[in-house]
Design an enzyme around this catalytic site. Structure first.
Site, mmCIF file in Angstrom:
data_model
loop_
_atom_site.group_PDB
_atom_site.id
_atom_site.type_symbol
_atom_site.label_atom_id
_atom_site.label_comp_id
_atom_site.label_asym_id
_atom_site.label_seq_id
_atom_site.Cartn_x
_atom_site.Cartn_y
_atom_site.Cartn_z
ATOM 1 N N CYS A 88 -10.252 17.619 -36.562
ATOM 2 C CA CYS A 88 -11.249 17.608 -37.639
ATOM 3 C C CYS A 88 -12.302 18.694 -37.421
ATOM 4 O O CYS A 88 -13.143 18.582 -36.508
ATOM 5 C CB CYS A 88 -11.895 16.226 -37.701
ATOM 6 S SG CYS A 88 -13.317 16.123 -38.802
ATOM 7 N N CYS A 91 -15.995 17.597 -37.806
ATOM 8 C CA CYS A 91 -16.409 16.772 -36.661
ATOM 9 C C CYS A 91 -16.956 17.655 -35.541
ATOM 10 O O CYS A 91 -17.908 17.270 -34.845
ATOM 11 C CB CYS A 91 -15.226 15.962 -36.138
ATOM 12 S SG CYS A 91 -14.539 14.761 -37.301
#
Length: 333
Positions: A88, A91
């Protein structure tokens, strides 16, 4: 991260709305009371109750350590949960901000990092549909914060609000205490008799834990028939009713219907329920406030009452509820 099934199930939603279906909240509140008494005793002995804890402020949490590291620790300090994955990109932008702020706040919060790929059961129980997603647990109660990347200034504001809620509603964030008052409070807490369990309330909690939503609703209503102002029963009833409303909904169909017709009251109510269960609290409130503004008569009253029910699920003192109440008043008056 995409959901494997667009049709929701009640067992997953129970974790998304409230940990252990409000039962854990009562247990965590009791642990918080014990922790406050211990801090009071430390203060009376010359210690510093607001000193940073010896435990690390940023921790990796798994399904095996969740109960200890998140639920139990939330009795003493707000635990912020960062749902992330190695693949991700956003993230990787958000996680360092959260880690830096956790250290900067010096024990006023703890950051729990959960890898959704390695801990899929937790992600399912929280209803995580996309990452990064950030939630918090305070005294055993879930507080959805935000989804997606945020800049540091916004994250700081959100964490400040979280700490304020923890202080006001649960009193679990340390602050300087007068030693004499602390000693008195500690002695009183230590001497206080343990409150026996409420059989009717326990029956309601157990029904909710089992996924018997109809039984839980009836049990909570039985408690409220005898004690109309019982806060925990009102919260449990609101959650059980929400879970029953959404357990058979199809996410894609509901969202498509809501997008197609902003004045379709049924579609907007269902979409708001799904927003709330998914952790998008402000989206749920904003959707219903906007629908109130577009409707009249019985439709408007139906939407208004649903919004008040959702306020019960989150809690009257939550800043998002306070803001939504203000917004609702503006469109009504």
């Amino acid at each position: 991260m995409q959901s494997r099934n667009s049709r929701l199930n009640s067992s997953a939603l129970r974790g998304a709305v409230d940990l252990a279906a409000v039962k854990a909240a009562g247990e965590a509140a009791q642990k918080a009371e014990q922790a406050r008494a211990e801090r009071a005793r430390q203060t009376a002995a010359g210690g510093d109750p607001a000193a940073p804890p010896a435990q690390p402020l940023v921790i990796d949490v798994t399904e095996e350590t969740f109960e200890t590291e998140v639920v139990q620790r939330s009795a003493e300090v707000p635990v912020v949960i960062d749902f992330w994955a190695e693949w991700c990109g956003p993230c990787k932008q958000l996680s360092p901000i959260l880690e830096r702020l956790a250290e900067e706040y010096s024990g006023r919060i703890v950051l729990a990092k959960i890898d959704v790929d390695a801990n899929q059961l937790i992600a399912q129980q929280f209803g995580i549909q996309g990452i990064p997603a950030v939630m918090a647990v305070v005294a055993g109660q879930l507080v959805p914060l935000f989804q997606g990347a945020e800049n540091e200034a916004n994250v700081r504001k959100i964490l400040d609000q979280l700490i304020a809620v923890a202080e006001q509603r649960f009193g679990i964030v340390g602050a300087p205490v007068d030693p004499a008052a602390a000693a008195e409070a500690g002695e009183a807490a230590a001497a206080a008799p343990r409150v026996p369990a409420d059989p009717a309330l326990e029956a309601a909690h157990d029904a909710l834990d089992r996924g018997d939503l109809g039984g839980a609703i009836q049990a909570y209503q039985n408690v409220l028939a005898d004690r109309p102002g019982h806060t925990e029963a009102k919260l449990g009833l609101a959650q059980a009713q929400l879970l029953r409303r959404v357990e058979s909904l199809d996410l894609q169909a509901v969202r498509a219907a809501a997008a197609a017709d902003p004045k379709d009251v049924t579609a907007q109510l269902e979409a708001a329920d799904l927003d709330l269960v998914g952790g998008h609290v402000e989206d749920a409130f904003g959707r219903l406030v906007a629908t109130v503004a577009k409707t009249f008569g019985e439709d408007r009253d139906t939407v208004r009452l649903r919004l008040l029910e959702l306020f019960e699920v989150i809690g009257a003192d939550d800043p998002r509820v306070v803001a939504a109440r203000t917004a609702l008043a503006r469109v009504l008056f």
